[in-house]
Design a protein around this motif. Structure first.
Motif, PDB file in Angstrom:
ATOM      1  N   ILE A  17       0.848  -1.201   0.000  1.00  0.00           N
ATOM      2  CA  ILE A  17       0.000   0.000   0.000  1.00  0.00           C
ATOM      3  C   ILE A  17       0.883   1.250   0.000  1.00  0.00           C
ATOM      4  O   ILE A  17       0.535   2.257  -0.623  1.00  0.00           O
ATOM      5  N   ALA A  18       2.047   1.192   0.642  1.00  0.00           N
ATOM      6  CA  ALA A  18       2.975   2.329   0.619  1.00  0.00           C
ATOM      7  C   ALA A  18       3.408   2.626  -0.814  1.00  0.00           C
ATOM      8  O   ALA A  18       3.458   3.789  -1.228  1.00  0.00           O
ATOM      9  N   LYS A  19       3.700   1.597  -1.586  1.00  0.00           N
ATOM     10  CA  LYS A  19       4.105   1.802  -2.980  1.00  0.00           C
ATOM     11  C   LYS A  19       2.967   2.423  -3.786  1.00  0.00           C
ATOM     12  O   LYS A  19       3.192   3.333  -4.587  1.00  0.00           O
ATOM     13  N   ASP A  31       5.511  16.159  -3.338  1.00  0.00           N
ATOM     14  CA  ASP A  31       6.840  15.927  -2.790  1.00  0.00           C
ATOM     15  C   ASP A  31       6.700  15.119  -1.497  1.00  0.00           C
ATOM     16  O   ASP A  31       6.578  15.694  -0.414  1.00  0.00           O
ATOM     17  N   LEU A  32       6.663  13.795  -1.645  1.00  0.00           N
ATOM     18  CA  LEU A  32       6.511  12.953  -0.471  1.00  0.00           C
ATOM     19  C   LEU A  32       7.260  11.645  -0.613  1.00  0.00           C
ATOM     20  O   LEU A  32       7.628  11.237  -1.701  1.00  0.00           O
ATOM     21  N   GLU A  33       7.479  11.052   0.556  1.00  0.00           N
ATOM     22  CA  GLU A  33       8.127   9.750   0.635  1.00  0.00           C
ATOM     23  C   GLU A  33       7.222   8.859   1.473  1.00  0.00           C
ATOM     24  O   GLU A  33       6.891   9.206   2.609  1.00  0.00           O
ATOM     25  N   VAL A  34       6.813   7.733   0.909  1.00  0.00           N
ATOM     26  CA  VAL A  34       5.953   6.798   1.637  1.00  0.00           C
ATOM     27  C   VAL A  34       6.703   5.471   1.735  1.00  0.00           C
ATOM     28  O   VAL A  34       7.079   4.885   0.727  1.00  0.00           O
ATOM     29  N   LYS A  35       6.922   5.020   2.969  1.00  0.00           N
ATOM     30  CA  LYS A  35       7.650   3.766   3.192  1.00  0.00           C
ATOM     31  C   LYS A  35       6.986   2.977   4.314  1.00  0.00           C
ATOM     32  O   LYS A  35       6.264   3.540   5.127  1.00  0.00           O
ATOM     33  N   GLY A  91      -4.442   3.032  -2.808  1.00  0.00           N
ATOM     34  CA  GLY A  91      -3.439   4.000  -2.401  1.00  0.00           C
ATOM     35  C   GLY A  91      -3.927   5.427  -2.451  1.00  0.00           C
ATOM     36  O   GLY A  91      -3.542   6.250  -1.617  1.00  0.00           O
ATOM     37  N   GLU A  92      -4.790   5.736  -3.407  1.00  0.00           N
ATOM     38  CA  GLU A  92      -5.286   7.104  -3.542  1.00  0.00           C
ATOM     39  C   GLU A  92      -6.153   7.499  -2.346  1.00  0.00           C
ATOM     40  O   GLU A  92      -5.983   8.571  -1.767  1.00  0.00           O
TER      41      GLU A  92
END
Length: 107
Positions: A17-19, A31-35, A91-92
């Protein structure tokens, strides 16, 4: 850059789901990072990576109150990913709800 980190037992299923969240963010030039990470590494991630938001996978929702206590000194919003959105790997929807959570936290 906004850092949104997801936590579950091992960081495996939440990595999917992070991907999907990252893909949506990239598509919209956010501008984000999801891990994703295992919940046992929460303190280490808080100290080293300074996230803007912490999300728990539905399978560890029972850790919500404990997690809120663990992040108290960091002024970071904590939420639980909706089970239906998680199950559909939407994810959205998860990203939209996360942005609302972050905006409401700032108030």
């Amino acid at each position: 850059m906004k850092k949104i980190y997801l936590f579950c037992d091992n960081g495996m299923s939440t990595s999917m789901i992070a991907k999907k969240m990252q893909d949506v963010g990239d598509k919209h030039n956010l501008d984000l990072e999801v891990k994703a990470y295992p919940v046992r590494s929460l303190e280490k991630i808080l100290e080293e990576k300074n996230p803007d938001c912490v999300l728990l996978g539905p399978q560890v929702r029972h850790l919500l109150e404990d997690t809120k206590k663990r992040v108290e000194g960091y002024d970071v919003p904590v939420g639980v990913i909706d089970s239906a959105d998680y199950g559909m790997m939407d994810g959205e929807k998860v990203l939209k709800k996360t942005i609302v959570l972050m905006k409401n936290h700032k108030k």
